[in-house]
Scaffold this motif. Structure first.
Motif, PDB file in Angstrom:
ATOM      1  N   VAL A 173      42.385 -46.938 176.094  1.00  0.00           N
ATOM      2  CA  VAL A 173      43.248 -47.280 177.243  1.00  0.00           C
ATOM      3  C   VAL A 173      42.271 -48.570 177.796  1.00  0.00           C
ATOM      4  O   VAL A 173      43.226 -49.573 178.243  1.00  0.00           O
ATOM      5  N   SER A 174      41.114 -48.415 178.175  1.00  0.00           N
ATOM      6  CA  SER A 174      40.670 -49.628 178.629  1.00  0.00           C
ATOM      7  C   SER A 174      40.369 -50.903 177.828  1.00  0.00           C
ATOM      8  O   SER A 174      40.823 -52.086 178.426  1.00  0.00           O
ATOM      9  N   PHE A 175      40.260 -50.467 176.547  1.00  0.00           N
ATOM     10  CA  PHE A 175      40.558 -51.792 175.600  1.00  0.00           C
ATOM     11  C   PHE A 175      41.922 -52.204 175.639  1.00  0.00           C
ATOM     12  O   PHE A 175      41.970 -53.458 175.651  1.00  0.00           O
ATOM     13  N   ALA A 176      42.857 -51.488 175.477  1.00  0.00           N
ATOM     14  CA  ALA A 176      43.989 -51.989 175.498  1.00  0.00           C
ATOM     15  C   ALA A 176      44.462 -52.757 176.712  1.00  0.00           C
ATOM     16  O   ALA A 176      45.119 -53.916 176.571  1.00  0.00           O
ATOM     17  N   LEU A 177      44.094 -52.251 178.016  1.00  0.00           N
ATOM     18  CA  LEU A 177      44.339 -53.109 179.122  1.00  0.00           C
ATOM     19  C   LEU A 177      43.609 -54.297 179.134  1.00  0.00           C
ATOM     20  O   LEU A 177      44.050 -55.195 179.635  1.00  0.00           O
ATOM     21  N   ALA A 178      42.275 -54.235 178.656  1.00  0.00           N
ATOM     22  CA  ALA A 178      41.551 -55.454 179.055  1.00  0.00           C
ATOM     23  C   ALA A 178      42.061 -56.434 177.825  1.00  0.00           C
ATOM     24  O   ALA A 178      41.994 -57.864 178.203  1.00  0.00           O
ATOM     25  N   ILE A 179      42.817 -56.010 176.710  1.00  0.00           N
ATOM     26  CA  ILE A 179      43.436 -57.234 175.727  1.00  0.00           C
ATOM     27  C   ILE A 179      44.688 -57.869 176.613  1.00  0.00           C
ATOM     28  O   ILE A 179      44.555 -58.983 176.770  1.00  0.00           O
ATOM     29  N   VAL A 180      45.423 -56.850 177.380  1.00  0.00           N
ATOM     30  CA  VAL A 180      46.573 -57.509 177.982  1.00  0.00           C
ATOM     31  C   VAL A 180      45.922 -58.319 179.027  1.00  0.00           C
ATOM     32  O   VAL A 180      46.319 -59.631 179.237  1.00  0.00           O
ATOM     33  N   GLY A 181      44.856 -57.753 179.825  1.00  0.00           N
ATOM     34  CA  GLY A 181      44.372 -58.894 180.989  1.00  0.00           C
ATOM     35  C   GLY A 181      43.789 -59.907 180.588  1.00  0.00           C
ATOM     36  O   GLY A 181      43.793 -60.997 180.989  1.00  0.00           O
ATOM     37  N   GLY A 182      43.181 -59.965 179.391  1.00  0.00           N
ATOM     38  CA  GLY A 182      42.426 -61.046 178.689  1.00  0.00           C
ATOM     39  C   GLY A 182      43.189 -62.274 178.270  1.00  0.00           C
ATOM     40  O   GLY A 182      43.203 -63.170 178.409  1.00  0.00           O
ATOM     41  N   LEU A 183      44.409 -61.725 177.692  1.00  0.00           N
ATOM     42  CA  LEU A 183      45.587 -62.920 177.292  1.00  0.00           C
ATOM     43  C   LEU A 183      46.010 -63.267 178.488  1.00  0.00           C
ATOM     44  O   LEU A 183      46.201 -64.435 178.457  1.00  0.00           O
TER      45      LEU A 183
ATOM     46  N   LEU B  67      39.070 -54.263 183.789  1.00  0.00           N
ATOM     47  CA  LEU B  67      38.607 -55.519 184.574  1.00  0.00           C
ATOM     48  C   LEU B  67      37.791 -56.328 183.860  1.00  0.00           C
ATOM     49  O   LEU B  67      37.860 -57.515 183.600  1.00  0.00           O
ATOM     50  N   LEU B  68      36.315 -55.575 184.059  1.00  0.00           N
ATOM     51  CA  LEU B  68      35.503 -56.582 183.712  1.00  0.00           C
ATOM     52  C   LEU B  68      35.371 -57.025 182.212  1.00  0.00           C
ATOM     53  O   LEU B  68      35.221 -58.301 181.893  1.00  0.00           O
ATOM     54  N   ASN B  69      36.098 -56.021 181.200  1.00  0.00           N
ATOM     55  CA  ASN B  69      36.021 -56.748 179.753  1.00  0.00           C
ATOM     56  C   ASN B  69      37.175 -57.731 179.424  1.00  0.00           C
ATOM     57  O   ASN B  69      37.126 -58.461 178.811  1.00  0.00           O
ATOM     58  N   SER B  70      38.250 -57.683 180.536  1.00  0.00           N
ATOM     59  CA  SER B  70      39.429 -58.646 180.325  1.00  0.00           C
ATOM     60  C   SER B  70      38.641 -60.085 180.493  1.00  0.00           C
ATOM     61  O   SER B  70      39.069 -60.952 179.792  1.00  0.00           O
ATOM     62  N   ALA B  71      37.772 -59.961 181.100  1.00  0.00           N
ATOM     63  CA  ALA B  71      37.124 -61.491 181.478  1.00  0.00           C
ATOM     64  C   ALA B  71      36.489 -61.985 180.273  1.00  0.00           C
ATOM     65  O   ALA B  71      36.338 -63.014 179.566  1.00  0.00           O
TER      66      ALA B  71
ATOM     67  N   PHE C 190      39.279 -65.162 173.781  1.00  0.00           N
ATOM     68  CA  PHE C 190      40.503 -65.645 173.251  1.00  0.00           C
ATOM     69  C   PHE C 190      40.708 -67.326 173.343  1.00  0.00           C
ATOM     70  O   PHE C 190      41.146 -67.877 172.798  1.00  0.00           O
ATOM     71  N   ARG C 191      39.975 -67.769 174.498  1.00  0.00           N
ATOM     72  CA  ARG C 191      40.112 -69.121 174.785  1.00  0.00           C
ATOM     73  C   ARG C 191      39.399 -69.757 173.562  1.00  0.00           C
ATOM     74  O   ARG C 191      39.898 -70.980 173.249  1.00  0.00           O
TER      75      ARG C 191
END
Lengths: 262, 250
Positions: B33-43, B103-107, B113-114
């Motif tokens: 779940v964290s990874f999935a949310l982090a992907i969305v946040g990261g994008l 939160l932290l991993n989305s950064a 991604f960049r």
């Protein structure tokens, strides 16, 4: 004025392009009639590609006006604070681009899509065709450039010439009113050049309006209705291929001499 | 050596297997779940940074910098104990853990991604524009698939990090694998056995995920001639992404 707007498909009025403080395109006026083939020649860095990119707003001009098929297009405003304001303008440019096909020096086929999908994607998204119709259209265009049997291959498995054929089919699939060729044969092995030139020749004979940036002088002399010589971001000389056999301008003479004997 | 390890008793570890399995289940849930949310946040963050709008781009930059500078352990304690004492808001352990991890991993993912955005040749965008494709079609059909292919290996690393970082959540009482091991290690007075088991389980899971991820990478790069073809596999994890080549022309 009314005479020019009806007979010419494309008209550039005082179009310029700057990148920062460098001017790559001096104020340029140009008219292209329907069915006309215009070849643009000149040394590298002379603004030939920039001219083509301004026409379909891939690199929007800095100033000036472009009239295409009776509609006027101005440089889009750069909405740095609220980009949503630029939406309607962008939609209009997207529609303009779908009426102009472009073929690049580096092919720029989409590597993650099969040959068929490369061609069909544009048909589906801009002409509103269904998936089946788009595939049918794609196959027809691929047949035209002799690539039908590779329809399910990925571009990675194709040679440069084959990639360029796909790119041409992709552009033609949108049924464009104008085709832009940006050094379409410059990245190809000499053996493959003629195949691409033959396709372009066929297109020209079929009445397609074309702007062709090229280093193939023989092609330019045989196919063009008009040749334009550019240097340092400006049109130096333009005329029929016949006139270009005895160019007036000194810069043109040296350029033609250097490529004929170089 | 033999006298030293002769006293080892792995029996209790095996007896407690269902408890440890529960811990693994929680770990998997939190990690996925964290990874999935982090992907969305990261994008989202990467999109903000790339935005044509200046304020949004600045906001993205600041957020990424801020999130990258926070330690997971500190954030967890602050959210779970700090907020409860000063703000009167008590997080549940698992939601707090998921929120902090994502939160932290989305950064981190945003930065990945960049880099992926910039690795796609500009000619791809120009070609999409020249084909009259609208911006969203370009982004979702041309750009994102290529970014995904480029960034998958780095994303796999982040996923593995998240899996291992779930162990830190034991500090706020999430009953994941490490917490369970700790509990039974104390109960049986067998720290060596239980922590060894925990370490091996982490190692096994990470290894499995890495292999599965490699499948995914191959599938994403199936258009590249140099990639080995993906063979069919019926196994659960190794079968990820295994699918036959594109259907032949009708």
């Amino acid at each position: 004025m009314s005479a020019t707007t009806t007979s010419s498909l494309l008209e550039l009025q005082q179009v310029t392009k700057q990148f920062g403080t460098t001017t790559v395109l001096q104020p340029t006026d140009l008219q292209v009639r329907r069915g006309e083939v215009v070849c643009v020649i000149g040394p590298s860095g002379s603004g030939k590609s920039t001219l083509l990119r301004c026409v379909n707003f891939i690199a929007p001009p800095s100033t000036g006006t472009i009239v295409f098929d009776g509609a006027e297009y101005k440089p889009p405003t750069d909405h740095r604070w609220v980009p949503a304001l630029g939406m309607s303008e962008e939609k209009r440019l997207t529609r303009l681009r779908s009426e102009i096909g472009m073929v690049f020096q580096q092919f720029n086929v989409f590597p993650h899509l099969t040959v068929r999908e490369n061609v069909a994607l544009g048909c589906r998204k801009t002409c509103g065709l269904s998936r089946a119709q788009a595939n049918e259209r794609a196959l027809a265009e691929l047949t035209r450039v002799g690539m039908a049997e590779k329809a399910d291959a990925y571009p990675e498995r194709l040679s440069g010439g084959q990639k360029q054929r796909v790119a041409i089919a992709r552009a033609l699939a949108l049924d464009p009113k104008l085709m832009l060729f940006d050094e379409a044969t410059s990245a190809l092995d000499p053996e493959l050049v003629n195949g691409i030139l033959a396709i372009m020749r066929e297109l020209a004979e079929g009445g397609m309006t074309m702007m062709v940036v090229t280093h193939e002088m023989r092609f330019a002399m045989e196919v063009a209705d008009r040749v334009i010589f550019m240097d340092r971001g400006a049109i130096v000389e333009e005329g029929t291929p016949e006139q270009f056999k005895a160019p007036q301008h000194e810069r043109t003479q040296t350029f033609l001499r250097s490529i004929n004997h170089g | 050596m033999t006298t030293l390890f002769a006293a080892l008793d792995f029996g209790p570890v095996w007896e407690m297997r269902s408890e440890l399995l529960k811990g693994i289940g929680n770990m998997a849930l939190i990690a996925v779940v964290s990874f999935a949310l982090a992907i969305v946040g990261g994008l989202l963050l990467a999109g903000m940074r790339q935005s044509r709008s200046r304020p949004i781009a600045w906001g993205g930059f600041l957020l990424i910098q801020f999130l990258r500078g926070i330690a997971l352990y500190v954030l967890l304690l602050w959210m779970f104990f700090g907020l409860a004492s000063a703000g009167g808001f008590q997080f549940q352990p698992i939601p707090a853990g998921i929120l902090a991890l994502s939160l932290l991993n989305s950064a981190y993912l945003a930065e990945i991604f960049r880099a992926g955005y910039e690795a796609v040749p500009t000619g791809q965008k120009e070609a999409a524009m020249a084909c009259g494709l609208p911006r969203r079609t370009w982004f979702f059909r041309i750009h994102l698939p290529q970014v995904t292919q480029i960034t998958l290996p780095a994303m796999g690393n982040v996923f593995v990090d998240i899996i291992k970082d779930t162990s830190i959540l034991s500090a706020i009482g999430v009953t994941e694998l490490l917490r369970e091991s700790q509990r039974w290690a104390q109960f049986y007075q067998l720290p060596f056995e239980f922590y060894t088991a925990a370490a091996l389980i982490y190692l096994a899971i990470v290894t499995l995920v890495t292999f599965g991820w490699r499948r995914l990478e191959r599938r994403a790069g199936r258009h590249l001639q140099t990639q080995a073809t993906v063979r069919r596999s019926r196994s659960l994890l190794f079968g990820i992404g295994a699918r036959s080549e594109t259907a032949p022309a009708p």
